[in-house]
Design a protein around this motif. Structure first.
Motif, PDB file in Angstrom:
ATOM      1  N   GLN A  78       0.814  -1.216   0.000  1.00  0.00           N
ATOM      2  CA  GLN A  78       0.000   0.000   0.000  1.00  0.00           C
ATOM      3  C   GLN A  78       0.848   1.267   0.000  1.00  0.00           C
ATOM      4  OE1 GLN A  78      -3.044  -0.538  -1.057  1.00  0.00           O
ATOM      5  NE2 GLN A  78      -4.086   0.444   0.635  1.00  0.00           N
ATOM      6  N   ASP A 397      -6.606   3.682   9.091  1.00  0.00           N
ATOM      7  CA  ASP A 397      -6.153   2.364   8.651  1.00  0.00           C
ATOM      8  C   ASP A 397      -5.435   2.506   7.315  1.00  0.00           C
ATOM      9  OD1 ASP A 397      -5.726  -0.257   8.068  1.00  0.00           O
ATOM     10  OD2 ASP A 397      -7.809  -0.897   8.281  1.00  0.00           O
ATOM     11  N   ARG A 399      -4.217   0.264   5.517  1.00  0.00           N
ATOM     12  CA  ARG A 399      -4.447  -0.834   4.581  1.00  0.00           C
ATOM     13  C   ARG A 399      -5.551  -0.500   3.594  1.00  0.00           C
ATOM     14  NH1 ARG A 399      -5.734  -5.537   8.668  1.00  0.00           N
ATOM     15  NH2 ARG A 399      -7.200  -3.880   9.240  1.00  0.00           N
ATOM     16  N   THR A 400      -6.322   0.540   3.871  1.00  0.00           N
ATOM     17  CA  THR A 400      -7.400   0.938   2.980  1.00  0.00           C
ATOM     18  C   THR A 400      -6.894   1.959   1.967  1.00  0.00           C
ATOM     19  OG1 THR A 400      -8.098   2.766   4.402  1.00  0.00           O
ATOM     20  CG2 THR A 400      -9.037   0.598   4.856  1.00  0.00           C
ATOM     21  N   ARG A 404     -11.017   6.156   0.761  1.00  0.00           N
ATOM     22  CA  ARG A 404     -11.903   5.628   1.801  1.00  0.00           C
ATOM     23  C   ARG A 404     -11.602   6.279   3.139  1.00  0.00           C
ATOM     24  NH1 ARG A 404     -14.168   0.651   0.730  1.00  0.00           N
ATOM     25  NH2 ARG A 404     -15.246   1.013   2.708  1.00  0.00           N
TER      26      ARG A 404
END
Length: 419
Positions: A78, A397, A399-400, A404
């Protein structure tokens, strides 16, 4: 590129190097980086002890290739998404995911892939051409005859003519900086297929005399409708050529070691600045400068006056038609999803809330990265005389996707509680 031994460590991690693995030139390079706060180098009994700070990237030294991996905040797969988001550049379409923990590739390969993708689009669409003035010696007249040079240097001979031309060519600075960056990327990558692709496409671009000359040209570049399609490619080129970061994220520190390094705290600050601006925009909010008339200053002490400046200061619509409120937002690259907020950061955020927020409800926002889902908690600080202020601690987060995260930030910022 000669074979080098890979030395891998995480940010804040330590690696032991044998004495013969570092040349005197390597030690000098690392000392320069140490002075810039990127890492620490100490002599050990059997060689050298290298300790990374909150910096990730690659250093190509004479005998070793040091790869400093992100330790926790942004997963390797990411990292490019968040880096592109912080820079405001389009995210490249990576052919294969590159994982820090398992692959031999490093951070430089991610940026090199991004540069390769953007340069490929430029080549397919046709490189920009512009008029370039040239002086030359030709057997036929083309352009304008340089009479002065012809008379003073050829002495009446007409077999060769001194001419001045003004033709449209690809040998312009927009293309030169990319050719230089592509050749620098070839020296940094350890992936043979990527190195081959970089070398192939580099042949389509002219090259600047030195990387420093290319960087100076980038700093002078202004984008118009003629060259705006070069902006994304120049963003990745600047990151590779500067080695220590880009102006948008990390001030050029003059690092002389070959490689590319990125300060993770500076990256996170850039991410939070954009997150806050985009999250507040639909509510009529926008960031304003936190210095000058809107700064918090400390005077009367020894030496010059000091200042408190949050990473983002948002101006938000208030209750009245013309009233606006200020919301300080600070970025902290710390594991506040696992540990409590430190006393120093609490003091700092309370100062922001007292200086900027409304007197009847002073508050500030702290944004940190995490990998276990978005999180939110509110620290209420009070004293014998009652409430002092509140600190909204938001964990994003990583990881998103960044987009978002914008939606989540918009739903939990303090004004959402008052609607």
């Amino acid at each position: 590129m000669p074979d080098r031994t890979d030395v891998r460590l995480g940010e804040y991690g330590t690696a032991l190097l044998r004495a013969e693995q570092l040349t005197p030139r390597d030690v000098e390079r690392l000392r320069v980086l140490q002075a810039r706060g990127c890492l620490n180098l100490d002599q050990a009994r059997s060689g050298w002890r290298l300790k990374a700070d909150a910096t990730v990237g690659i250093l190509v030294l004479d005998r070793v290739r040091v790869v400093i991996e992100p330790k926790f905040a942004i997963p390797g797969e990411q990292l490019m998404s968040w880096l592109a988001y912080a820079l405001g550049a389009p995210e490249p379409l990576l052919a294969t995911p590159r994982r820090w923990a398992t692959g031999p590739e490093g951070y430089a390969d991610l940026v090199a892939t991004a540069l390769l993708e953007q340069c490929g689009q430029l080549v397919r669409g046709g490189l920009r051409r512009d008029y370039v003035r040239r002086q030359g010696l030709e057997p036929v007249l083309r352009g304008r005859l340089d009479v002065t040079a012809q008379v003073s240097q050829r002495y009446g001979q007409l077999d060769r003519l001194h001419i001045r031309t003004f033709d449209r060519e690809v040998d312009i600075w927009d293309n030169r900086v990319l050719g230089t960056a592509l050749r620098v990327a070839c020296t940094l990558t350890a992936h043979p297929n990527l190195a081959r692709d970089l070398h192939t496409i580099a042949d389509a671009f002219p090259q600047a005399s030195t990387p420093d000359a290319a960087l100076r040209a980038l700093d002078r570049t202004r984008y118009t409708r003629l060259n705006v399609r070069y902006h994304a490619a120049h963003t990745w080129a600047r990151l590779l050529l500067r080695g220590g970061g880009v102006t948008d994220i990390l001030t050029d520190s003059g690092v002389t070691a070959d490689g590319i390094l990125l300060s993770m705290p500076a990256l996170w600050e850039a991410v939070v600045r954009r997150l806050a601006a985009e999250a507040s925009a639909p509510q009529g909010g926008h960031p304003i400068p936190s210095g000058g008339p809107t700064g918090i200053t400390v005077q009367g002490d020894l030496g010059s006056a000091s200042t408190f400046r949050p990473d983002v200061l948002l101006s938000l619509p208030g209750g009245a038609a013309s009233a606006r409120t200020l919301l300080p937002v600070d970025a902290k690259y710390k594991r506040y999803d696992r540990y409590g907020v430190g006393a120093a950061d609490v003091h700092q955020l309370l100062t922001y809330s007292a200086g900027y927020a409304r007197r009847n409800d002073p508050c500030a926002v702290l944004v940190h990265p995490c990998q276990s889902g978005h999180s939110r908690r509110v620290l209420s600080v009070s004293g014998p005389q009652g409430p002092i202020g509140s600190i909204h601690v938001l964990g994003v987060d990583t990881r998103t996707a960044p987009q978002r995260a914008v939606e989540w930030i918009r739903s939990v910022l303090p004004w959402a509680d008052r609607r």
